[in-house]
Scaffold this motif. Structure first.
Motif: not given
Length: 132
Positions: A41-44, A46-62
């Motif tokens: 998810a982090g690479q997706l 980063v590939g769109r110019g967003l910070p890798w760390l957004l993986v963690w809030p997405a995990l919590v939200f999911n």
């Protein structure tokens, strides 16, 4: 003369409950996937110019949204948020050269549609009352 008076579908609430749980399982799987392999998810991101760390809030939200759907609490608001989340994250799968990613994009739209139906109709009768 036959009576055509509408009657409530005796299985409607059960079907809504099962539907809620099935939709929630997609988000449970997403949270587990992010926990086990956050780089995917982090690479997706980063590939769109967003910070890798957004993986963690997405995990919590999911995870939190999935649990709310399963329990049947705050369903209208959570389902609306999930619909918006699915539509927003479908951007990451817009890769016309990759049929697999394009099918995921369309599936995200379909999941958003199911979430919008939940947002419109609510949780049904089967909810964990002690959580309300």
């Amino acid at each position: 003369m036959p009576d055509y008076t509408p009657t409530p579908d005796r299985y409607a609430d059960l079907l809504v409950c099962v539907g809620r749980i099935l939709i929630a399982l997609l988000f449970v799987a997403g949270a587990v996937q992010k926990a086990i392999d956050p780089d995917a998810a982090g690479q997706l991101l980063v590939g769109r110019g967003l910070p890798w760390l957004l993986v963690w809030p997405a995990l919590v939200f999911n995870a939190a949204a999935a649990m709310a759907l399963i329990a049947g609490v705050w369903v209208r608001g959570v389902a609306l948020a999930l619909a918006l989340y699915c539509l927003a994250t479908s951007v990451f799968h817009y890769l016309p050269e990759d049929p697999w990613q394009m099918s995921i994009l369309v599936k995200n739209w379909a999941i958003a549609g199911g979430c919008l139906v939940l947002a419109a109709h609510g949780p049904g009768r089967y909810v964990w009352r002690w959580l309300r």
